[in-house]
Design an enzyme around this catalytic site. Structure first.
Site, short mmCIF file in Angstrom:
data_model
loop_
_atom_site.label_atom_id
_atom_site.label_comp_id
_atom_site.label_asym_id
_atom_site.label_seq_id
_atom_site.Cartn_x
_atom_site.Cartn_y
_atom_site.Cartn_z
N ASP A 1 -56.23 17.98 23.91
CA ASP A 1 -55.35 17.90 25.07
C ASP A 1 -56.14 17.56 26.32
O ASP A 1 -55.95 18.15 27.38
CB ASP A 1 -54.58 19.21 25.26
CG ASP A 1 -53.35 19.04 26.14
OD1 ASP A 1 -52.87 17.88 26.26
OD2 ASP A 1 -52.87 20.03 26.71
N LEU B 1 -51.67 29.63 41.43
CA LEU B 1 -52.46 28.40 41.48
C LEU B 1 -51.76 27.22 40.82
O LEU B 1 -52.00 26.07 41.17
CB LEU B 1 -53.82 28.62 40.81
CG LEU B 1 -54.77 29.62 41.47
CD1 LEU B 1 -56.01 29.82 40.60
CD2 LEU B 1 -55.17 29.17 42.86
N GLY B 2 -50.93 27.49 39.85
CA GLY B 2 -50.26 26.41 39.13
C GLY B 2 -49.41 26.96 38.00
O GLY B 2 -49.44 28.16 37.70
N GLY C 1 -47.27 28.99 30.96
CA GLY C 1 -47.05 30.08 31.89
C GLY C 1 -47.65 29.75 33.25
O GLY C 1 -47.73 28.59 33.65
N GLY D 1 -46.47 24.61 30.76
CA GLY D 1 -45.64 25.06 29.67
C GLY D 1 -46.08 26.40 29.12
O GLY D 1 -45.29 27.13 28.52
N LYS E 1 -54.78 33.37 33.64
CA LYS E 1 -53.76 32.61 32.94
C LYS E 1 -52.83 33.60 32.24
O LYS E 1 -53.22 34.27 31.28
CB LYS E 1 -54.42 31.66 31.95
CG LYS E 1 -53.48 30.79 31.15
CD LYS E 1 -54.31 29.87 30.25
CE LYS E 1 -53.46 29.00 29.35
NZ LYS E 1 -54.29 28.14 28.47
N VAL F 1 -50.77 30.36 36.31
CA VAL F 1 -52.17 30.71 36.60
C VAL F 1 -52.24 31.29 38.00
O VAL F 1 -51.70 30.71 38.95
CB VAL F 1 -53.09 29.47 36.50
CG1 VAL F 1 -54.52 29.85 36.86
CG2 VAL F 1 -53.04 28.90 35.09
#
Length: 668
Positions: free
Chosen positions: A464, A345-346, A351, A349, A367, A353
């Site tokens: 964040d 999926l993406g 790791g 930094g 994740k 997903v």
């Protein structure tokens, strides 16, 4: 053989014997016990009841207890009513278990109306649970709102024989029941079924109040299911009640057969009278005795042959006290097709997903922390502990985690539309986000932050907040994600200092980036940047790139605000009407208020939520100069504010190549 071992073995034999005897002799259900709480909002103190409130309450309870069975049948055991004017309004909800007939439902409700005023005589909020019905009332609005506190838990003291097998079967069973109950209509959100585990059968039911939306019901049932391993580890029988949903698990059938389900096989009672009946009963008793003898022998043999040592729990897991499911690595590997690229999926930094599908059919997002990621055990534990304790529709739900060898895996709910940055910064997909959707996203993010800062059991600063950490569900509702950088505050704490800076360029407040000062106002600043990005469709940290004009989105917004041309900031694809134009200008002003350089002048998220619901611009204060305004430079390398600012930044933080979060492997 030790005494404790003998006792355990004897108990096992007795339990088996009792279960077998259930097929031979009918059982009479005992009178259900009850549990209650005199403040269904979980407060330690409540406002004493007034005479006007008491009169309204007595009137509603009297009406409810005298309702005939026709009303109960028509409402499938669910009843809501409201009486009186504020502040003496009484809002009342009554719910019977989905398998209970109208006569027993009415009897239980009548009993609860009498008992609730007996145990909570002076409070304006109360909830009482019997095994087959629930009643609650409050002077605040409670209809259609998912509430999980207070939570009442009960369990049998007997343990299951194989804990791993039990939770494997129970997890699959509850997952299916949750899906069926949540998808129920506005009159019934109930499901019950059974599953075979080891030598026993597990019977379970789940239920929500039918006024909940499907998502809220699913979230509530997921909460109670995730609480099972921690509250009642290895117990055969479990009861968990909340104001909005409940769960019950037993080693015997305690619910009526659902006509939509195929009943599990049972041994029928002999129907022939006389000598044949007595003969059959004698045969059954002999069979039972033989079965017990055989099982006793098998149990003794297995005990001495296969004594299992308790599994050692990794130190990191011992420190995690969150109410989450511990997934087996093989289960997650199978769900993600061995972490195939097709399911990716993406990547950031931390790791990668992956999209996964559990054996129950539930979609999840996994994740997988990279081994060389700066986000190590501290960030991993941080995210598990914090997110598991948070329950809000605008926060992503953590379903569980896995710690096996060097693997660090977090299992989240699957959010189908991905992250906000894939829409808002994409020239094609951004068309999907009209103003109504963008305004809805802004409001959802604000409510999620307000929950983190003030309304949850913890006070949390996210640290964040950015477009890539806002996920969008199927209805484009926003969900704040990625709590690996989050910082926990004491409830009365307003600020903290840190020597290590984590976050992302363009979203960090200046006092945090330069001096390491962390507060809820740090998140407010990030929220303001995010609001301006949503309105404009432009990134703050990549707004201008030519060497002669280094300008940020904030400086662009401030310049147009001062010149009265704020409409220049609005994404051109938004063809706003007069009404939506007012909302857009109000959101720009709110965004500028959130990014003010003076920390004290920034609003709290509670004020932001109120301002977003305001109907005019005149009620909002004028914003002052924002932070991080990069001024135009006359020549490359000239000693300007922008040059000094960028130099100061480089002394404090390290930026990753893919604009991912800036992380630190050190304790914070």
């Amino acid at each position: 053989m030790p005494l404790s071992t003998s006792s355990t073995l004897l108990c096992s034999i007795v339990i088996i014997y009792i279960h077998l005897l259930q097929f031979l002799t009918p059982t009479t259900p005992q009178s259900p016990d009850f549990r209650y709480n005199c403040s269904s909002n979980g407060n330690s103190t409540t406002t004493n009841i007034t005479s006007a409130y008491r009169a309204n309450l007595n009137s509603l309870l009297s009406s409810l207890s005298s309702n005939n069975q026709t009303t109960i049948i028509n409402n499938h055991g669910f009843y809501t009513s409201s009486l009186g004017d504020y502040p003496n309004t009484v809002n009342l909800i009554s719910l019977c278990r989905g398998d209970i007939d109208p006569e027993n439902c009415q009897s239980c409700v009548k009993k609860s109306t009498a008992k609730i005023v007996e145990v909570c005589p002076q409070e304006m909020e109360a909830v009482i649970w019997f095994d087959v019905c629930m009643l609650r009332y409050s002077n605040r609005f409670i209809f259609g709102i998912m509430e999980i506190h207070p939570t009442s838990i009960g369990f049998l003291r007997r343990n299951v024989s194989d804990v791993d097998e039990f939770y494997k079967r129970l997890g699959t069973l509850l997952s299916g029941l949750r899906s069926r109950a949540a998808s129920g209509g506005s009159d019934r959100k109930f499901a019950a079924d059974s599953a075979v585990s080891d030598l026993n059968t597990i019977y379970a039911l789940v239920q929500c109040t039918p006024d909940l939306e499907e998502l809220d019901c699913s979230e509530c049932l997921e909460y109670v299911a995730s609480a099972v391993p921690n509250c009642c580890y290895g117990r055969e029988g479990i009861k968990i009640f909340t104001p909005s949903c409940n769960l019950r698990v037993e080693p015997y059938r305690f619910f009526a057969v659902d006509p939509q389900l195929a009943p599990p096989p049972v041994l029928d009672e002999p129907s022939v009278k006389g000598n044949k009946s007595r003969s059959d009963r004698t045969i059954i008793i002999i069979v039972v005795a033989v079965v017990i003898a055989v099982m006793l022998g098998v149990t003794i043999w297995s005990f001495f042959r296969n004594i299992k040592k308790p599994k050692e729990i990794p130190e990191t897991v011992q420190e995690i006290s969150a109410e989450t499911i511990v997934f087996d690595f093989g289960t997650i590997r199978d769900a993600t097709s061995n972490f195939s690229d097709e399911n990716k999926l993406g990547q950031g930094g931390f790791g990668v997903v992956y999209k996964g599908k559990l054996s129950s059919g539930q979609l999840v997002a996994v994740k997988r922390l990279s081994r060389n990621s700066g986000q190590g055990d501290i960030e991993f534990k941080n995210e598990v502990v914090l997110v598991a304790k948070l329950q809000h529709r605008n926060l992503v739900r953590l379903l569980g985690y896995c710690l096996e060898g060097s693997e660090r895996l977090l299992v989240y709910e699957f959010v189908p539309n991905g992250s906000l940055d894939h829409f808002i910064f994409d020239p094609i997909r951004r068309v999907v986000l009209d103003w109504d959707r963008r305004h809805k996203i802004i409001g959802g993010i604000a409510r999620g932050l307000l929950y983190l800062h003030e309304d949850s059991r913890l006070r949390i600063v996210h640290r964040d907040l950015k477009a890539s950490n806002i996920l969008l569900d199927a209805e484009m509702n926003p969900k704040i994600s990625d709590f690996g950088m989050a910082r926990l505050f004491a409830l009365d704490q307003t600020q903290s200092n840190t020597s290590r800076i984590v976050g992302t360029y363009g979203y960090m407040a200046p006092e945090y980036a330069f001096r390491g000062q962390v507060s809820v106002k740090s998140d407010v600043f990030s929220f303001g940047v995010l609001v301006l990005e949503i309105i404009s469709g432009l990134k703050n940290n990549s707004f201008g790139h030519d060497e002669d004009n280094i300008e940020s989105l904030l400086s662009h917004a401030w310049k147009n605000w001062n010149e009265g041309t704020s409409s220049n900031l609005v994404d051109p694809i938004l063809l706003t009407s007069d009404s939506s134009r007012t909302e857009t200008m109000r959101c720009i002003q709110i965004g500028l208020l959130c990014v003010q350089e003076n920390v004290a002048e920034r609003p709290t998220m509670a004020s932001v939520v109120l301002m977003l619901n305001s109907l005019s611009l005149t009620t909002l204060p004028p914003p002052s100069h924002p932070a991080f305004v990069l001024m135009q430079t006359s020549s490359p390398g000239s000693d300007t504010n922008s040059g000094r600012l960028r130099s100061r930044r480089s002394n404090y933080v390290q930026e990753s190549a893919d604009d991912a979060s800036i992380t630190s492997p050190y304790p914070r």
